[in-house]
Write a protein that holds these residues in place. Structure first.
Motif, PDB file in Angstrom:
ATOM      1  N   UNK A  86       0.858  -1.190   0.000  1.00 57.97           N
ATOM      2  CA  UNK A  86       0.000   0.000   0.000  1.00 57.97           C
ATOM      3  C   UNK A  86       0.890   1.236   0.000  1.00 57.97           C
ATOM      4  N   UNK A  87       0.447   2.286  -0.693  1.00 59.34           N
ATOM      5  CA  UNK A  87       1.229   3.519  -0.827  1.00 59.34           C
ATOM      6  C   UNK A  87       0.379   4.709  -0.395  1.00 59.34           C
ATOM      7  N   UNK A  88       0.982   5.597   0.384  1.00 58.69           N
ATOM      8  CA  UNK A  88       0.299   6.801   0.832  1.00 58.69           C
ATOM      9  C   UNK A  88       1.179   8.016   0.527  1.00 58.69           C
ATOM     10  N   UNK A  89       0.554   9.177   0.416  1.00 58.66           N
ATOM     11  CA  UNK A  89       1.258  10.450   0.259  1.00 58.66           C
ATOM     12  C   UNK A  89       0.969  11.277   1.505  1.00 58.66           C
ATOM     13  N   UNK A  90       2.025  11.806   2.129  1.00 58.93           N
ATOM     14  CA  UNK A  90       1.841  12.478   3.418  1.00 58.93           C
ATOM     15  C   UNK A  90       2.804  13.641   3.547  1.00 58.93           C
ATOM     16  N   UNK A  91       2.677  14.365   4.658  1.00 57.21           N
ATOM     17  CA  UNK A  91       3.520  15.516   4.934  1.00 57.21           C
ATOM     18  C   UNK A  91       2.687  16.778   5.056  1.00 57.21           C
ATOM     19  N   UNK A  92       3.329  17.865   5.428  1.00 57.13           N
ATOM     20  CA  UNK A  92       2.608  19.123   5.607  1.00 57.13           C
ATOM     21  C   UNK A  92       2.041  19.647   4.291  1.00 57.13           C
ATOM     22  N   UNK A  93       2.618  19.224   3.161  1.00 61.84           N
ATOM     23  CA  UNK A  93       2.076  19.644   1.863  1.00 61.84           C
ATOM     24  C   UNK A  93       0.751  18.965   1.555  1.00 61.84           C
ATOM     25  N   UNK A  94       0.480  17.857   2.241  1.00 60.40           N
ATOM     26  CA  UNK A  94      -0.756  17.104   2.016  1.00 60.40           C
ATOM     27  C   UNK A  94      -1.807  17.467   3.053  1.00 60.40           C
ATOM     28  N   UNK A  95      -1.381  17.629   4.296  1.00 64.09           N
ATOM     29  CA  UNK A  95      -2.324  17.941   5.361  1.00 64.09           C
ATOM     30  C   UNK A  95      -2.260  16.912   6.461  1.00 64.09           C
ATOM     31  N   UNK A  96      -3.242  16.940   7.337  1.00 66.97           N
ATOM     32  CA  UNK A  96      -3.225  16.076   8.516  1.00 66.97           C
ATOM     33  C   UNK A  96      -3.434  14.615   8.159  1.00 66.97           C
ATOM     34  N   UNK A  97      -4.171  14.337   7.100  1.00 68.50           N
ATOM     35  CA  UNK A  97      -4.510  12.959   6.754  1.00 68.50           C
ATOM     36  C   UNK A  97      -3.778  12.513   5.486  1.00 68.50           C
ATOM     37  N   UNK A  98      -2.961  11.457   5.568  1.00 66.09           N
ATOM     38  CA  UNK A  98      -2.299  10.944   4.372  1.00 66.09           C
ATOM     39  C   UNK A  98      -3.320  10.520   3.315  1.00 66.09           C
ATOM     40  N   UNK A  99      -2.924  10.627   2.057  1.00 63.55           N
ATOM     41  CA  UNK A  99      -3.772  10.254   0.930  1.00 63.55           C
ATOM     42  C   UNK A  99      -3.275   8.925   0.376  1.00 63.55           C
ATOM     43  N   UNK A 100      -4.161   7.911   0.326  1.00 68.54           N
ATOM     44  CA  UNK A 100      -3.757   6.620  -0.254  1.00 68.54           C
ATOM     45  C   UNK A 100      -3.756   6.720  -1.774  1.00 68.54           C
ATOM     46  N   UNK A 101      -2.699   6.221  -2.394  1.00 71.34           N
ATOM     47  CA  UNK A 101      -2.557   6.243  -3.845  1.00 71.34           C
ATOM     48  C   UNK A 101      -2.816   4.862  -4.427  1.00 71.34           C
ATOM     49  N   UNK A 102      -3.291   4.837  -5.656  1.00 70.99           N
ATOM     50  CA  UNK A 102      -3.540   3.586  -6.369  1.00 70.99           C
ATOM     51  C   UNK A 102      -2.604   3.491  -7.566  1.00 70.99           C
TER      52      UNK A 102
END
Length: 387
Positions: A168-184
């Protein structure tokens, strides 16, 4: 609780059948079926159901394998034990030895198992492998006796550098916000993950789940790096790693994580122009209209026709998707009547805020130069009136 190989019973039956067929074809032995019954008494077991090897304790015993004696047919028979270790999925040969001293146990340290898996069997670091331990007792004597066999398979995880891999892959960090975004993964390419959308100025990295690990993909340097618009080397690290790519401004981006090249590419959407087809859309039209490239220059698209007072933007079709649209480069909605201006791009889902305003009903001419990235919108007052 011991972990017993589920194929053991089937293997024993198959081996027995082969042995009996061979015996039937042999003229030197007379088989007494009453005395040749298969006595399967040997069992092999392991001290752990699963082993996670410890890099910081190389000499600590990680696994002990033991087995019980095979059936004793008496002094007329010589019994031989053959012990082996293999990774069934590996092309490397099994490690095999004979046991003549009645020592029915083997112990392995963390380093011994790690070196065996990585150096001999070619397994990856920081990865789970299935390690199979087997023992076979064979008999030599006045009649044919079917060998006794037993095996146990234990999952063993190596240590060392993390693999650039993910379930599973997620995008995270202050550029994304509080909740990581799961990528497909992209359609047709499970090694490619692409995100199109808004990011804020800040840090960006990619937490991943891989087997029993929680890792993170960060710049290969292990330090914060500004995005360059080109593919930048990446590496998988412990999940506690905080290095990241720096997003300079808050806007729409295309982010590409490539597991094949082990790289990350971050490009502002405004700098991307990939087009298969171009369309007109917005409240200035009753329905979306496809516009065609000119015969003189396939990079230039032209339209002349009726528009209503209302909004106008140009969806760009690429790879059968209209993710991005041509919109004003700035915040103004003015058509700059008859003047070539640079265009920008935005997510098609965000064209409710980014569009040109057609001031009145009438016949308009629109010319888009995809090489120069400019657009001219002529009102009836400025239209050159040429066909």
């Amino acid at each position: 609780m011991k972990a017993i190989d589920t194929m053991k019973t089937i293997s024993k039956i198959a081996f027995a059948a082969l042995a009996l067929l061979s015996a039937a074809a042999c003229n030197k032995h007379e088989i007494d079926n009453k005395k040749s019954n298969y006595n399967a008494t040997m069992e092999i077991s392991a001290s752990q159901d699963i082993v996670i090897l410890k890099e910081d304790a190389p000499d600590e015993v990680a696994l002990t394998v033991t087995w019980t004696p095979a059936y004793d047919y008496g002094s007329d028979f010589i019994m031989t034990y053959q012990y082996s270790v293999e990774v069934p999925s590996s092309k490397a040969s099994a490690i095999s030895e004979y046991e003549d001293d009645g020592v029915f146990t083997r112990s392995y340290t963390n380093k011994q198992l790690h070196d065996m898996l990585v150096s001999h069997f070619g397994q990856l670091t920081s990865t789970m492998a299935q390690l199979k331990f087997s023992v076979t007792a064979t008999y030599t004597g006045p009649r044919i006796v079917i060998p006794d066999m037993s095996s146990v398979t234990i999952p063993v995880k190596t240590y060392g550098p993390k693999q650039f891999a993910a379930d599973k892959v997620f995008m995270a960090g202050t550029a994304v916000g509080a909740n990581p975004v799961e990528l497909s993964p992209s359609a047709g390419n499970s090694e490619l993950y692409v995100f199109n959308g808004n990011l804020t100025a800040g840090k960006l990295n990619f937490p991943v789940e891989y087997g029993d690990e929680n890792n993170v993909i960060v710049p290969a340097s292990g330090k914060d790096e500004a995005v360059t618009g080109d593919a930048q080397p990446a590496a998988a690290k412990e999940g506690t790693e905080t290095a990241a790519w720096i997003i300079p401004t808050s806007e729409s981006y295309r982010v590409t994580l490539n597991f094949t090249t082990q790289s990350v590419t971050v490009i502002p959407s405004s700098q991307i122009f990939e087009v298969d087809s171009l369309f007109l859309a917005g409240s200035a039209l009753d329905k979306e209209i496809k516009i065609e490239p000119t015969l003189e220059n396939p990079a230039v698209y032209a339209f002349r026709g009726e528009l209503k007072a209302g909004s106008l933007y140009l969806p760009v079709s690429f790879n059968e998707a209209k993710t991005l649209s041509i919109v004003p480069a700035g915040d103004s909605h003015d058509i700059a009547d008859g003047t070539a201006v640079a265009f920008g791009q935005a997510l098609t889902t965000q064209t409710g805020a980014k569009y040109w305003t057609v001031p009145a009903d009438g016949v308009y001419r629109i010319v888009v130069d995809t090489d120069a990235k400019t657009i001219k919108i002529y009102s009836p007052a400025t239209d050159p009136k040429t066909p």
